[in-house]
Write a protein that holds these residues in place. Structure first.
Motif, PDB file in Angstrom:
ATOM      1  N   ALA A  74       0.834  -1.208   0.000  1.00 10.89           N
ATOM      2  CA  ALA A  74       0.000   0.000   0.000  1.00 10.89           C
ATOM      3  C   ALA A  74       0.866   1.254   0.000  1.00 10.89           C
ATOM      4  CB  ALA A  74      -0.941  -0.003   1.204  1.00 10.89           C
ATOM      5  N   VAL A  75       1.918   1.250   0.798  1.00 11.39           N
ATOM      6  CA  VAL A  75       2.820   2.402   0.838  1.00 11.39           C
ATOM      7  C   VAL A  75       3.493   2.587  -0.528  1.00 11.39           C
ATOM      8  CG1 VAL A  75       4.946   3.320   1.871  1.00 11.39           C
ATOM      9  CG2 VAL A  75       3.177   2.303   3.326  1.00 11.39           C
ATOM     10  N   TYR A  76       3.961   1.502  -1.099  1.00 10.13           N
ATOM     11  CA  TYR A  76       4.560   1.567  -2.439  1.00 10.13           C
ATOM     12  C   TYR A  76       3.548   2.096  -3.453  1.00 10.13           C
ATOM     13  CZ  TYR A  76       6.197   0.096  -6.989  1.00 10.13           C
ATOM     14  OH  TYR A  76       6.556   0.094  -8.308  1.00 10.13           O
ATOM     15  N   SER A  77       2.317   1.649  -3.343  1.00  8.43           N
ATOM     16  CA  SER A  77       1.271   2.050  -4.290  1.00  8.43           C
ATOM     17  C   SER A  77       1.018   3.547  -4.276  1.00  8.43           C
ATOM     18  CB  SER A  77      -0.031   1.303  -3.978  1.00  8.43           C
ATOM     19  OG  SER A  77       0.163  -0.076  -4.138  1.00  8.43           O
ATOM     20  N   LEU A  78       1.249   4.177  -3.139  1.00  4.00           N
ATOM     21  CA  LEU A  78       1.047   5.627  -3.051  1.00  4.00           C
ATOM     22  C   LEU A  78       1.927   6.393  -4.040  1.00  4.00           C
ATOM     23  CD1 LEU A  78       0.808   6.061   0.816  1.00  4.00           C
ATOM     24  CD2 LEU A  78      -1.038   6.438  -0.845  1.00  4.00           C
ATOM     25  N   ILE A  79       3.094   5.850  -4.339  1.00  4.73           N
ATOM     26  CA  ILE A  79       3.987   6.533  -5.285  1.00  4.73           C
ATOM     27  C   ILE A  79       3.916   5.949  -6.689  1.00  4.73           C
ATOM     28  CG2 ILE A  79       5.599   7.315  -3.511  1.00  4.73           C
ATOM     29  CD1 ILE A  79       7.451   4.981  -4.387  1.00  4.73           C
ATOM     30  N   ALA A  80       3.359   4.754  -6.829  1.00  8.72           N
ATOM     31  CA  ALA A  80       3.401   4.078  -8.123  1.00  8.72           C
ATOM     32  C   ALA A  80       2.096   4.118  -8.910  1.00  8.72           C
ATOM     33  CB  ALA A  80       3.818   2.622  -7.922  1.00  8.72           C
ATOM     34  N   PHE A  81       0.959   4.246  -8.238  1.00  6.82           N
ATOM     35  CA  PHE A  81      -0.317   4.096  -8.923  1.00  6.82           C
ATOM     36  C   PHE A  81      -1.251   5.258  -8.639  1.00  6.82           C
ATOM     37  CE2 PHE A  81       1.138  -0.315  -8.065  1.00  6.82           C
ATOM     38  CZ  PHE A  81       1.498  -0.609  -9.372  1.00  6.82           C
ATOM     39  N   GLU A  82      -2.355   5.245  -9.371  1.00 11.29           N
ATOM     40  CA  GLU A  82      -3.362   6.287  -9.186  1.00 11.29           C
ATOM     41  C   GLU A  82      -4.744   5.702  -9.445  1.00 11.29           C
ATOM     42  OE1 GLU A  82      -3.230   8.249 -13.631  1.00 11.29           O
ATOM     43  OE2 GLU A  82      -1.798   8.987 -12.143  1.00 11.29           O
ATOM     44  N   GLY A  83      -5.753   6.491  -9.157  1.00 14.69           N
ATOM     45  CA  GLY A  83      -7.127   6.118  -9.458  1.00 14.69           C
ATOM     46  C   GLY A  83      -7.646   4.943  -8.657  1.00 14.69           C
ATOM     47  N   ALA A  84      -8.528   4.166  -9.305  1.00 13.36           N
ATOM     48  CA  ALA A  84      -9.215   3.057  -8.633  1.00 13.36           C
ATOM     49  C   ALA A  84      -8.243   1.985  -8.152  1.00 13.36           C
ATOM     50  CB  ALA A  84     -10.254   2.448  -9.562  1.00 13.36           C
TER      51      ALA A  84
END
Length: 169
Positions: A74-84
């Motif tokens: 989840a922490v990684y996703s904050l910088i890698a992804f967007e949207g849904a």
């Protein structure tokens, strides 16, 4: 940039969450039901043995690793992804941690510890067994639902990552 490993990691977390949920479901649906229908001493002794054995299994490793991996992901996703995709990758640990991990640590495990300390033939154990079976199973239902919802969120995240073009499948 391609993040193909994240797609596989989503599916890994989805599958492992579903497997954990399946074990919880089996316990809620027929293992505890069967144990609670036996004479209290037999059910208590069997559950004491189950609780001793489960500690050294892939199942417990799964419960713990999903908690850790989902937070880091989840922490990684904050910088890698967007949207849904990002929303579902943040929601997954927000569902899993309270309903599975914390429920296990602060609900089912303390009940198991209390049961372990009792002589399975004592009147005190028999009285506790009635409460244990009912309450432990209720908490386990929450863990089952939490695991399945978490698995669903990781599946939705994987599909969303592909359909949004954020990863290549």
């Amino acid at each position: 940039m391609t993040y193909d490993w994240t797609l596989y990691f989503c599916f890994f977390l989805a599958l492992w969450s579903a497997v954990v949920g399946g074990v919880f479901s089996a316990f809620s649906e027929f293992v505890m039901s069967g144990l609670c229908k036996t004479q209290p001493a037999g059910g208590i002794e069997a559950m004491q043995h189950i609780n001793r054995d489960v500690i050294r299994t892939q199942f417990v490793a799964g419960i713990l690793s999903i908690a850790v991996f989902s937070v880091f992901f989840a922490v990684y996703s904050l910088i890698a992804f967007e949207g849904a995709a990002l929303v579902t990758l943040i929601l997954a640990p927000l569902v899993y941690l309270p309903t599975v991990f914390l429920m296990t640590v602060f609900g089912n495990v303390p009940m198991n510890d209390k049961l372990e300390k009792l002589d399975h033939t004592s009147a005190e154990a028999h009285a506790y067994w009635l409460e244990y079976g009912r309450e432990w199973t209720r908490l386990n239902h929450v863990r089952f639902v939490g695991s399945i919802v978490t698995g669903g969120l990781y599946t939705i995240a994987a599909v969303t990552l592909i359909t949004s073009g954020q990863v290549q499948g």
